[in-house]
Scaffold this motif. Structure first.
Motif: not given
Length: 492
Positions: A320-343
């Motif tokens: 992960a350290s060797a990967a560029a900031p921004g992970a080459n245009g990849l985004i994880v939305l971390p709602y794998f157990a639903g989400e509390r705040t802010p939604i």
């Protein structure tokens, strides 16, 4: 000596500390929570929480002069719900805090019954999966035999206090997360709401987390090795004990807790609230906090590690350290157990957006760290709207051992983070509370020492600013699809 015990999602930890804040010994027992159905998260309060309290106490006191022990304090994950009989024996597994999302129907029902605006004014927050009241209503509806047989209800720390002392208490902070049972501005139970939701269950005596609420009785002394008569403080929920351990006690101080979930606690000058956050009481008498909590963080990186076949974290972090900031245009939305705040959405689901055949394992692992960091940025912005700007961020928790993650959070938020030299966490805060609560040290005593400061890298500001805007729009754009899939998952 002072004994602090913290029972968390992944382990129970105990520490012995002297009156100067020097750690004399510590011990840890790993465990795993039970997830018997989608959206459920449970623990056996007897065989895990109480038994591990006994084992840890005996382990630390064995071979020592236990008469030197002057106080005990316990914290734990929460707000959790344990219902017991009159002898404090649990009648079912404990239902955990906001990661247990079973009571979604009851949240809607209670909002309709009392009015969401009234409940927001009463408790300083909207009802959510974090709230204890809907879980009690769920229990009454779905397990009526258990509910009708119960006489007492507890959070994690108050259950251990009862087993140690025989006292039936609830600390003010845990009570302030037991919506809609507690009136935040009166610092008292709301009798009408309590009767409507908790029904016949006896009303616990309220105490502040640092208050001495009882003494270890003979039977508990035999099981734990703690001398009979040792004072026991009320304790509280782990995130607040952790904030205390790190010296985040002044208005404007904000704790970031890197754990299985991610938690935020900011101390307030006066009462403030925000509909996307939680206002609660604090650790010290008459104090107030505003807080937020994400449902996954460390648990998500552990899931990702298993998905990759259990390589070492060291290898994954190196990639992960060797990967560029921004992970080459990849985004994880971390709602794998639903989400509390802010939604406040138990039916939110995780997404991995932007995948191509050129992405690597390192990109994906970095994007996981970054996804949580974008969530941190979101919540800090809401805290800034609700209260005074944070004067400093103090980073705590097991996840701070991942230095890449710390750096990514500073880069994404543009904020520096102070890192305490003492990294034991909530159990250290418990020992500190025991020392103050028993009067062994003055109330202003601060055992926290800042070891270093993590500074943001300005070179990453542009890419993270661009990707945060994408992250911010992902949930609204995919919410309907998430909810459809959540409905399918509940049927499976």
């Amino acid at each position: 000596m002072f004994l602090g015990i913290d029972i968390g999602t992944g382990s129970s930890k105990a520490v012995l500390v002297d009156s100067e804040g020097t750690v004399l010994d510590q011990a840890t027992i790993a465990h795993e929570m039970s997830m018997p159905h989608p959206g459920w998260a449970e623990f056996d309060a007897e065989s895990v929480w109480w038994e591990e309290t006994c084992r840890l106490s005996r382990r630390l006191l064995d071979g020592r002069d236990a008469s030197a022990l002057q106080g005990v304090c316990v914290s734990g994950m929460g707000p959790s719900l344990v219902v017991t009989d009159a002898d404090f024996r649990p009648l079912r597994p404990a239902i955990l805090y906001g990661i247990d999302t079973r009571a979604h129907r009851e949240i809607t029902e209670l909002n309709a019954e009392f009015g969401s605006g009234e409940l927001y004014q009463l408790g300083g927050k909207m009802l959510s999966s974090q709230s204890v009241g809907p879980k009690l209503r769920w229990l009454a509806r779905n397990e009526p035999e258990v509910f009708s047989s119960a006489t007492h209800w507890f959070g994690l720390n108050s259950f251990i206090v009862a087993r140690l002392t025989g006292e039936y208490i609830q600390d003010h902070h845990s009570a302030s997360q037991s919506d809609p049972l507690y009136d935040l501005q009166a610092n008292a139970w709301s009798r009408d709401h309590y009767a409507a939701v908790a029904g016949h269950l006896e009303v616990p005596r309220l105490a502040w987390p640092l208050d001495v609420v009882g003494q270890v009785h003979r039977r508990a002394a035999e099981l734990t090795g703690i001398p009979a008569g040792t004072p026991v403080c009320a304790g509280t929920i782990d995130a607040w004990a952790e904030a205390f351990s790190a010296g985040a006690r002044r208005p404007g101080d904000t704790m970031l807790m890197y754990g299985s979930t991610f938690f935020f606690v900011q101390n307030l000058h006066d009462y403030r609230s925000h509909e996307l956050l939680w206002t609660t009481t604090g650790v010290e008498k008459d104090s107030l906090c505003i807080a937020g909590g994400m449902s996954t963080s460390g648990s998500l990186t552990t899931w990702m590690k298993r998905l990759f076949g259990d390589p070492s974290f060291e290898d994954l972090v190196a990639e992960a350290s060797a990967a560029a900031p921004g992970a080459n245009g990849l985004i994880v939305l971390p709602y794998f157990a639903g989400e509390r705040t802010p939604i406040f959405d138990p039916d939110a689901r995780g997404t991995i957006t932007g995948l191509t055949l050129s992405h690597s394992r390192g990109d994906l692992f970095r994007a996981t760290y970054e996804g949580v960091a974008y969530g941190v940025r979101q919540i800090l912005s809401f805290m800034g709207e609700a209260a005074e700007e944070t004067s400093r961020l103090v980073a705590v928790g097991g996840g701070t051992q991942a230095r890449l993650w710390l750096q990514i959070v500073s880069d994404v938020t543009g904020r520096e983070q102070s890192l305490p030299a003492q990294a034991i966490g909530a159990s250290f805060g418990d020992a500190h509370m025991a020392a103050i609560g028993t009067g062994a040290v003055p109330p202003e005593t601060d055992w926290a020492v800042i070891g270093e400061t993590i500074e943001p890298d300005p070179r990453t500001a542009e890419v993270y600013g661009e990707l945060f805007e994408v992250y911010d729009g992902l949930y609204p754009a995919t919410r309907a699809a998430m909810h459809s899939l959540a409905a399918v998952q509940r049927r499976s």
